[in-house]
Design an enzyme around this catalytic site. Sequence first.
Site, PDB file in Angstrom:
ATOM      1  N   SER A 124       9.311 -62.096  37.971  1.00 40.41           N
ATOM      2  CA  SER A 124       9.590 -61.410  39.230  1.00 40.41           C
ATOM      3  C   SER A 124       9.452 -62.372  40.394  1.00 40.41           C
ATOM      4  O   SER A 124       8.627 -63.302  40.361  1.00 40.41           O
ATOM      5  CB  SER A 124       8.579 -60.277  39.387  1.00 40.41           C
ATOM      6  OG  SER A 124       8.605 -59.793  40.711  1.00 40.41           O
ATOM      7  N   TYR A 148      -0.571 -56.678  39.335  1.00 42.25           N
ATOM      8  CA  TYR A 148       0.754 -56.743  38.692  1.00 42.25           C
ATOM      9  C   TYR A 148       1.327 -58.160  38.803  1.00 42.25           C
ATOM     10  O   TYR A 148       1.760 -58.757  37.815  1.00 42.25           O
ATOM     11  CB  TYR A 148       1.718 -55.724  39.325  1.00 42.25           C
ATOM     12  CG  TYR A 148       3.155 -55.968  38.936  1.00 42.25           C
ATOM     13  CD1 TYR A 148       3.586 -55.704  37.640  1.00 42.25           C
ATOM     14  CD2 TYR A 148       4.075 -56.507  39.849  1.00 42.25           C
ATOM     15  CE1 TYR A 148       4.909 -55.959  37.261  1.00 42.25           C
ATOM     16  CE2 TYR A 148       5.382 -56.761  39.478  1.00 42.25           C
ATOM     17  CZ  TYR A 148       5.805 -56.489  38.186  1.00 42.25           C
ATOM     18  OH  TYR A 148       7.103 -56.753  37.811  1.00 42.25           O
ATOM     19  N   LYS A 152       2.343 -61.272  35.912  1.00 44.35           N
ATOM     20  CA  LYS A 152       3.600 -62.028  35.773  1.00 44.35           C
ATOM     21  C   LYS A 152       3.317 -63.530  35.835  1.00 44.35           C
ATOM     22  O   LYS A 152       3.862 -64.314  35.069  1.00 44.35           O
ATOM     23  CB  LYS A 152       4.596 -61.633  36.868  1.00 44.35           C
ATOM     24  CG  LYS A 152       5.146 -60.232  36.716  1.00 44.35           C
ATOM     25  CD  LYS A 152       6.023 -60.104  35.485  1.00 44.35           C
ATOM     26  CE  LYS A 152       6.314 -58.675  35.117  1.00 44.35           C
ATOM     27  NZ  LYS A 152       6.919 -58.490  33.804  1.00 44.35           N
TER      28      LYS A 152
HETATM   29  P1  NAD Z   1      10.710 -49.853  33.173  1.00 46.27           P
HETATM   30  O1  NAD Z   1       9.352 -49.297  33.337  1.00 46.27           O
HETATM   31  O2  NAD Z   1      11.881 -48.983  33.426  1.00 46.27           O
HETATM   32  O3  NAD Z   1      10.872 -50.484  31.706  1.00 46.27           O
HETATM   33  C1  NAD Z   1       9.789 -51.079  31.019  1.00 46.27           C
HETATM   34  C2  NAD Z   1       9.764 -50.482  29.622  1.00 46.27           C
HETATM   35  O4  NAD Z   1       8.668 -51.062  28.901  1.00 46.27           O
HETATM   36  C3  NAD Z   1       9.541 -48.962  29.623  1.00 46.27           C
HETATM   37  O5  NAD Z   1      10.539 -48.347  28.816  1.00 46.27           O
HETATM   38  C4  NAD Z   1       8.151 -48.783  29.030  1.00 46.27           C
HETATM   39  O6  NAD Z   1       8.050 -47.590  28.283  1.00 46.27           O
HETATM   40  C5  NAD Z   1       8.033 -50.039  28.168  1.00 46.27           C
HETATM   41  N1  NAD Z   1       6.667 -50.490  27.904  1.00 46.27           N
HETATM   42  C6  NAD Z   1       5.669 -50.684  28.801  1.00 46.27           C
HETATM   43  N2  NAD Z   1       4.576 -51.130  28.176  1.00 46.27           N
HETATM   44  C7  NAD Z   1       4.885 -51.238  26.852  1.00 46.27           C
HETATM   45  C8  NAD Z   1       4.171 -51.643  25.702  1.00 46.27           C
HETATM   46  N3  NAD Z   1       2.889 -52.013  25.762  1.00 46.27           N
HETATM   47  N4  NAD Z   1       4.793 -51.623  24.499  1.00 46.27           N
HETATM   48  C9  NAD Z   1       6.086 -51.216  24.402  1.00 46.27           C
HETATM   49  N5  NAD Z   1       6.813 -50.819  25.461  1.00 46.27           N
HETATM   50  C10 NAD Z   1       6.215 -50.829  26.679  1.00 46.27           C
HETATM   51  O7  NAD Z   1      10.782 -51.163  34.088  1.00 46.27           O
HETATM   52  P2  NAD Z   1      12.032 -52.061  34.498  1.00 46.27           P
HETATM   53  O8  NAD Z   1      12.293 -51.849  35.935  1.00 46.27           O
HETATM   54  O9  NAD Z   1      13.136 -51.913  33.525  1.00 46.27           O
HETATM   55  O10 NAD Z   1      11.380 -53.499  34.346  1.00 46.27           O
HETATM   56  C11 NAD Z   1      11.502 -54.274  33.164  1.00 46.27           C
HETATM   57  C12 NAD Z   1      10.684 -55.544  33.331  1.00 46.27           C
HETATM   58  O11 NAD Z   1      11.160 -56.232  34.489  1.00 46.27           O
HETATM   59  C13 NAD Z   1       9.196 -55.300  33.551  1.00 46.27           C
HETATM   60  O12 NAD Z   1       8.495 -56.307  32.856  1.00 46.27           O
HETATM   61  C14 NAD Z   1       9.024 -55.472  35.051  1.00 46.27           C
HETATM   62  O13 NAD Z   1       7.738 -55.913  35.385  1.00 46.27           O
HETATM   63  C15 NAD Z   1      10.068 -56.535  35.347  1.00 46.27           C
HETATM   64  N6  NAD Z   1      10.537 -56.493  36.746  1.00 46.27           N
HETATM   65  C16 NAD Z   1      11.038 -55.325  37.250  1.00 46.27           C
HETATM   66  C17 NAD Z   1      11.451 -55.278  38.577  1.00 46.27           C
HETATM   67  C18 NAD Z   1      11.981 -53.992  39.183  1.00 46.27           C
HETATM   68  O14 NAD Z   1      12.014 -53.895  40.410  1.00 46.27           O
HETATM   69  N7  NAD Z   1      12.414 -53.015  38.412  1.00 46.27           N
HETATM   70  C19 NAD Z   1      11.368 -56.434  39.388  1.00 46.27           C
HETATM   71  C20 NAD Z   1      10.867 -57.603  38.817  1.00 46.27           C
HETATM   72  C21 NAD Z   1      10.456 -57.628  37.499  1.00 46.27           C
END
Ligand code: NAD
Length: 336
Positions: A124, A148, A152
């Site tokens: 991120s 958080y 990362k």
């Molecule tokens: P999201 O919450 O929609 O998807 C994450 C998925 O991981 C979910 O389906 C959740 O059920 C699953 N999950 C969480 N912990 C788990 C575990 N221990 N075992 C198995 N599954 C697990 O989030 P997203 O927006 O799709 O983000 C995906 C990744 O991108 C994350 O790592 C997030 O930190 C990173 N990210 C997201 C953003 C954003 O703004 N959406 C920005 C930067 C980075």
Amino acid sequence: MKLLITGGTGYIGSHTVVELLNLGHTIVIVDNLANSSTEVLSRIETITGKSPTFVHADICDRSALDCLFTEHRFDAVIHFAGLKAVGESNDIPLSYYHNNVSGSITLFEVMASHGVKKLVFSSSATVYGENNCSPLDESMPTSATNPYGQTKLMIENILFDLAKSDADWSIACLRYFNPIGAHQSGLIGENPNGIPNNLLPYVSQVAVGKLPKLQIFGDDYDTQDGTGVRDYIHVVDLALGHVKALEQLDNIDGCQPINLGTGNGTSVLEIVNTFKDISGQDIPYDIVPRRVGDIATVFADASIANNLLGWQAKRDLAMMIEDTWRWQSNNPNGFA
Ligand code: NAD
Ligand code: UDP
């Protein structure tokens, strides 16, 4: 390729799975459904005509992962699974460190023990902390201001050390800016639990009448209209960035951080006004004090993604908002 997608039923994961299935890859999703629903799987099937294999398991569960890697010979892993709410991470830091950091270490250990050493990781722009000036580039120092962000940063540092210790690893650490939008079909999109923290889901829930009013956190920043500026990127462009990263993993030595952003900054008021024009809905708002920890302006220097991956974001703000609105208005209660 046969690919393991952790967190593949989540927001960004599901859009990436769609693009990978469309290209003919074989997909196994592992997700514990902490923040997603199996309804996503049937939506993915409707869009692509193909079904990924779904395994309901936690990445912290070593024996479940071990079984998975014994059953399937994966070419690479895309690791999305993680908890992602900044505010919540301040309240339950141990859960964040356990889930995100311990879970990732377990995954990397199981990958190594099965000889799978190609990885795309969801990082991120939060790792740039508060002290760098935009455009942010990958050579800048990193830091974190909340648990958080720490997770990362810690996972990135683990991956740098891992790649240094063993030259067989090829790792793309993709630093996302602000993903918004939804698949053009309106069948999958962002589905936050409870009251959204991020701007776009909040604005779209105001537009659809689920929330009464937006609060704009500060109009006294040193920006064009005083409101905060971010680099919003269409989730399908982001998904395509993962496809490119995967295709280029063989050309990546060690662990390479790569920004995925458009390189453009958009203010909160520009988002609100564009959303209003596109949806035809009123978006009432109040200006309230700045949110603690926010900075004025964040946008990417995306030249490494361009030069190394041959990737560039193509979808403009209007398309991001049209697709967000189609998803939100067709699915006012998300996947319920
Ligand atoms: P999201 O919450 O929609 O998807 C994450 C998925 O991981 C979910 O389906 C959740 O059920 C699953 N999950 C969480 N912990 C788990 C575990 N221990 N075992 C198995 N599954 C697990 O989030 P997203 O927006 O799709 O983000 C995906 C990744 O991108 C994350 O790592 C997030 O930190 C990173 N990210 C997201 C953003 C954003 O703004 N959406 C920005 C930067 C980075
Ligand atoms: N923002 C806002 N009201 C909200 C949510 C966000 O004014 O209800 C502003 C926030 O201050 C920032 C921008 O919108 O300037 C993007 O915030 P978001 O939380 O979506 O992303 P981040 O700040 O984590 O990049």
